[in-house]
Design a protein around this motif. Structure first.
Motif, PDB file in Angstrom:
ATOM      1  N   UNK A 183       0.862  -1.189   0.000  1.00  0.00           N
ATOM      2  CA  UNK A 183       0.000   0.000   0.000  1.00  0.00           C
ATOM      3  C   UNK A 183       0.894   1.233   0.000  1.00  0.00           C
ATOM      4  N   UNK A 184       0.518   2.194  -0.812  1.00  0.00           N
ATOM      5  CA  UNK A 184       1.346   3.393  -0.958  1.00  0.00           C
ATOM      6  C   UNK A 184       0.495   4.632  -0.760  1.00  0.00           C
ATOM      7  N   UNK A 185       1.126   5.684  -0.234  1.00  0.00           N
ATOM      8  CA  UNK A 185       0.383   6.916   0.088  1.00  0.00           C
ATOM      9  C   UNK A 185       0.532   8.003  -0.974  1.00  0.00           C
ATOM     10  N   UNK A 186       1.334   7.747  -2.008  1.00  0.00           N
ATOM     11  CA  UNK A 186       1.425   8.690  -3.124  1.00  0.00           C
ATOM     12  C   UNK A 186       1.941   7.956  -4.369  1.00  0.00           C
ATOM     13  N   UNK A 187       1.956   8.678  -5.474  1.00  0.00           N
ATOM     14  CA  UNK A 187       2.334   8.065  -6.741  1.00  0.00           C
ATOM     15  C   UNK A 187       3.767   7.551  -6.765  1.00  0.00           C
ATOM     16  N   UNK A 188       4.675   8.313  -6.184  1.00  0.00           N
ATOM     17  CA  UNK A 188       6.097   7.913  -6.143  1.00  0.00           C
ATOM     18  C   UNK A 188       6.255   6.552  -5.484  1.00  0.00           C
ATOM     19  N   UNK A 189       5.660   6.467  -4.292  1.00  0.00           N
ATOM     20  CA  UNK A 189       5.759   5.217  -3.529  1.00  0.00           C
ATOM     21  C   UNK A 189       5.053   4.087  -4.288  1.00  0.00           C
ATOM     22  N   UNK A 190       3.970   4.428  -4.962  1.00  0.00           N
ATOM     23  CA  UNK A 190       3.230   3.436  -5.737  1.00  0.00           C
ATOM     24  C   UNK A 190       4.080   2.823  -6.834  1.00  0.00           C
ATOM     25  N   UNK A 191       4.812   3.675  -7.559  1.00  0.00           N
ATOM     26  CA  UNK A 191       5.674   3.177  -8.647  1.00  0.00           C
ATOM     27  C   UNK A 191       6.781   2.296  -8.063  1.00  0.00           C
ATOM     28  N   UNK A 192       7.346   2.754  -6.948  1.00  0.00           N
ATOM     29  CA  UNK A 192       8.442   1.980  -6.311  1.00  0.00           C
ATOM     30  C   UNK A 192       7.946   0.606  -5.866  1.00  0.00           C
ATOM     31  N   UNK A 193       6.783   0.581  -5.223  1.00  0.00           N
ATOM     32  CA  UNK A 193       6.252  -0.705  -4.736  1.00  0.00           C
ATOM     33  C   UNK A 193       5.802  -1.605  -5.894  1.00  0.00           C
ATOM     34  N   UNK A 194       5.329  -0.992  -6.968  1.00  0.00           N
ATOM     35  CA  UNK A 194       4.929  -1.792  -8.138  1.00  0.00           C
ATOM     36  C   UNK A 194       6.148  -2.485  -8.727  1.00  0.00           C
ATOM     37  N   UNK A 195       7.243  -1.738  -8.822  1.00  0.00           N
ATOM     38  CA  UNK A 195       8.485  -2.315  -9.349  1.00  0.00           C
ATOM     39  C   UNK A 195       8.948  -3.473  -8.448  1.00  0.00           C
ATOM     40  N   UNK A 196       8.800  -3.259  -7.144  1.00  0.00           N
ATOM     41  CA  UNK A 196       9.273  -4.248  -6.162  1.00  0.00           C
ATOM     42  C   UNK A 196       8.389  -5.503  -6.141  1.00  0.00           C
ATOM     43  N   UNK A 197       7.074  -5.324  -6.162  1.00  0.00           N
ATOM     44  CA  UNK A 197       6.168  -6.479  -5.958  1.00  0.00           C
ATOM     45  C   UNK A 197       5.544  -7.017  -7.244  1.00  0.00           C
ATOM     46  N   UNK A 198       5.638  -6.286  -8.327  1.00  0.00           N
ATOM     47  CA  UNK A 198       5.055  -6.700  -9.604  1.00  0.00           C
ATOM     48  C   UNK A 198       3.618  -7.195  -9.427  1.00  0.00           C
ATOM     49  N   UNK A 199       2.712  -6.333  -8.979  1.00  0.00           N
ATOM     50  CA  UNK A 199       1.331  -6.769  -8.716  1.00  0.00           C
ATOM     51  C   UNK A 199       0.577  -7.086 -10.005  1.00  0.00           C
ATOM     52  N   UNK A 200      -0.490  -7.877  -9.868  1.00  0.00           N
ATOM     53  CA  UNK A 200      -1.360  -8.141 -11.024  1.00  0.00           C
ATOM     54  C   UNK A 200      -2.277  -6.945 -11.259  1.00  0.00           C
ATOM     55  N   UNK A 201      -2.694  -6.331 -10.163  1.00  0.00           N
ATOM     56  CA  UNK A 201      -3.636  -5.211 -10.253  1.00  0.00           C
ATOM     57  C   UNK A 201      -3.181  -4.068  -9.338  1.00  0.00           C
ATOM     58  N   UNK A 202      -3.250  -2.859  -9.856  1.00  0.00           N
ATOM     59  CA  UNK A 202      -2.995  -1.675  -9.019  1.00  0.00           C
ATOM     60  C   UNK A 202      -4.295  -0.886  -8.915  1.00  0.00           C
ATOM     61  N   UNK A 203      -4.703  -0.574  -7.696  1.00  0.00           N
ATOM     62  CA  UNK A 203      -5.856   0.313  -7.471  1.00  0.00           C
ATOM     63  C   UNK A 203      -5.273   1.684  -7.151  1.00  0.00           C
ATOM     64  N   UNK A 204      -5.530   2.639  -8.025  1.00  0.00           N
ATOM     65  CA  UNK A 204      -4.807   3.910  -7.962  1.00  0.00           C
ATOM     66  C   UNK A 204      -5.759   5.102  -7.849  1.00  0.00           C
ATOM     67  N   UNK A 205      -5.527   5.923  -6.840  1.00  0.00           N
ATOM     68  CA  UNK A 205      -6.263   7.193  -6.722  1.00  0.00           C
ATOM     69  C   UNK A 205      -5.740   8.155  -7.800  1.00  0.00           C
ATOM     70  N   UNK A 206      -6.485   9.179  -8.140  1.00  0.00           N
ATOM     71  CA  UNK A 206      -6.029  10.123  -9.171  1.00  0.00           C
ATOM     72  C   UNK A 206      -5.278  11.299  -8.547  1.00  0.00           C
ATOM     73  N   UNK A 207      -5.935  11.964  -7.578  1.00  0.00           N
ATOM     74  CA  UNK A 207      -5.325  13.171  -7.018  1.00  0.00           C
ATOM     75  C   UNK A 207      -4.502  12.817  -5.787  1.00  0.00           C
ATOM     76  N   UNK A 208      -3.192  12.901  -5.938  1.00  0.00           N
ATOM     77  CA  UNK A 208      -2.275  12.573  -4.834  1.00  0.00           C
ATOM     78  C   UNK A 208      -1.085  13.516  -4.874  1.00  0.00           C
ATOM     79  N   UNK A 209      -0.409  13.685  -3.738  1.00  0.00           N
ATOM     80  CA  UNK A 209       0.770  14.561  -3.733  1.00  0.00           C
ATOM     81  C   UNK A 209       1.949  13.922  -4.474  1.00  0.00           C
TER      82      UNK A 209
END
Lengths: 128, 232
Positions: free
Chosen positions: B37-63
């Motif tokens: 789980x990530x609290x912003x887009x940066x962290x989301x990209x980093x965790x996606x690279x790390x965990x290679x998820x099948x699905x990402x649930x992504x908010x639009x407006x984030x810092x």
């Protein structure tokens, strides 16, 4: 008069229930409301939960449930709910905690406001 | 996917209570595992690279990095990962930007949990998912695009003669026929004839449309920023 054998257990159980914070959750069946419910259900040793889909229903349920805390969690605020929440507070001296998706702020009526509140912030406000 | 039954999900949202609730809900679903789980887009990209998820649930407006930018980055890094934008925003602009960024789905946060779970499974099968209200907007945009494609293409500025281009430029600067005539040292009547030809060639009905065309095709130079009016 003799007491039933399991009377001690029931007294203990009753005491536990009495000590729990009585939580009335006003929310919808949306992701936000259901997710929050899922979090609160992990705290059932500390809170007893009743739900209501809107403030009017909450007012009715509060007569029997006698909440300590009322949680108002919706996607957006509805101005018409404000007066009903005030009525609920005045009737039951319950602490009202408000949070919406549109504003990431936990408002604990009417004294505290926490931006980007965490689950710990929420539970502290509930159990205080 | 890690196995036939487990869908790896990453949740990216800056609203902590919403995110935690969602993670808790998904954690109770059979065949689903929240890998991060990530609290912003940066962290989301980093965790996606790390965990290679099948699905990402992504908010639009984030810092920091917003959801659209993060979706684009994840799409480039992990083409197989499905991305659902999960947002309160029902603005057309966000929807179209998300589709352009490579999102496979767009759901509003008012969706019921059962619908979200169903959507994740549909997405894994390769079907796009979108809220009904947003689907209507998308279809509306496609209709508008199709209608535009049916219309004859706008003629290029080259179709105009040099004199017509001069007149169009002056018209776009807001000059009247009389002013254009004196600028080019021709009669007002001649200006009118040129203008009639310009509108015919551009398939337009008014001088306002022609002025807009001139601006859109760069025929009018904006005044240079450093230029100031000198006092007499």
């Amino acid at each position: 008069m003799s007491l039933p054998l399991d009377c001690g257990y029931h007294l203990w159980k009753r005491q536990i229930t009495v000590n729990k914070r009585r939580l009335l959750l006003i929310t919808t069946r949306s992701l936000f409301g259901t997710g929050l419910m899922s979090l609160l259900e992990q705290q059932t040793d500390r809170v007893a939960i009743e739900t209501a889909a809107d403030v009017r229903t909450a007012l009715q349920k509060s007569q029997t449930f006698q909440p300590d805390v009322v949680l108002y969690f919706r996607e957006t605020s509805r101005p018409e709910d404000e007066a009903l929440l005030q009525e609920l507070m005045s009737r039951h001296r319950a602490r009202v905690i408000h949070c919406t998706l549109e504003a990431d702020r936990l408002t604990i009526y009417d004294q505290t406001s926490i931006n980007h509140a965490t689950v710990d912030d929420l539970m502290t406000a509930v159990l205080k | 996917m890690t196995s036939m039954t487990t869908i790896k999900v990453l949740v990216v949202d800056d609203h902590t209570l919403f995110r935690k609730g969602l993670v808790s809900l998904l954690g109770q679903q059979k065949g689903m595992e929240v890998v991060g789980e990530a609290k912003d887009g940066d962290e989301g990209v980093r965790l996606a690279r790390q965990h290679r998820p099948d699905v990402v649930l992504m908010d639009v407006k984030m810092p920091h990095l917003n959801g659209i930018q993060a979706a684009q980055a994840i799409r480039e890094l992990l083409p197989e990962t499905r991305i659902i934008m999960l947002t309160v925003s029902d603005e057309d602009g966000d929807l179209f930007a998300a589709v352009k960024a490579g999102a496979n789905g767009y759901l509003l946060k008012s969706v019921e949990p059962e619908q979200l779970i169903k959507s994740i499974h549909l997405l894994i099968k390769g079907e796009p998912v979108i809220s009904h209200a947003m689907a209507s907007k998308l279809l509306g945009e496609f209709r508008a695009m199709a209608k535009k494609a049916e219309q004859p293409p706008e003629p290029a500025p080259a179709a105009l003669t040099d004199r017509e281009t001069d007149i169009l430029q002056l018209l776009a600067k807001g000059q009247s026929n009389k002013e254009i005539g004196s600028s080019l040292d021709i009669s007002e009547h001649t200006v009118k004839i040129h203008l009639k030809n310009i509108l015919r060639k551009l398939h337009m009905n008014s001088r306002v449309q022609a002025a807009v065309y001139a601006h859109q095709h760069g025929l009018v130079q904006a005044p240079s920023p450093g230029r100031t009016r000198e006092s007499a």
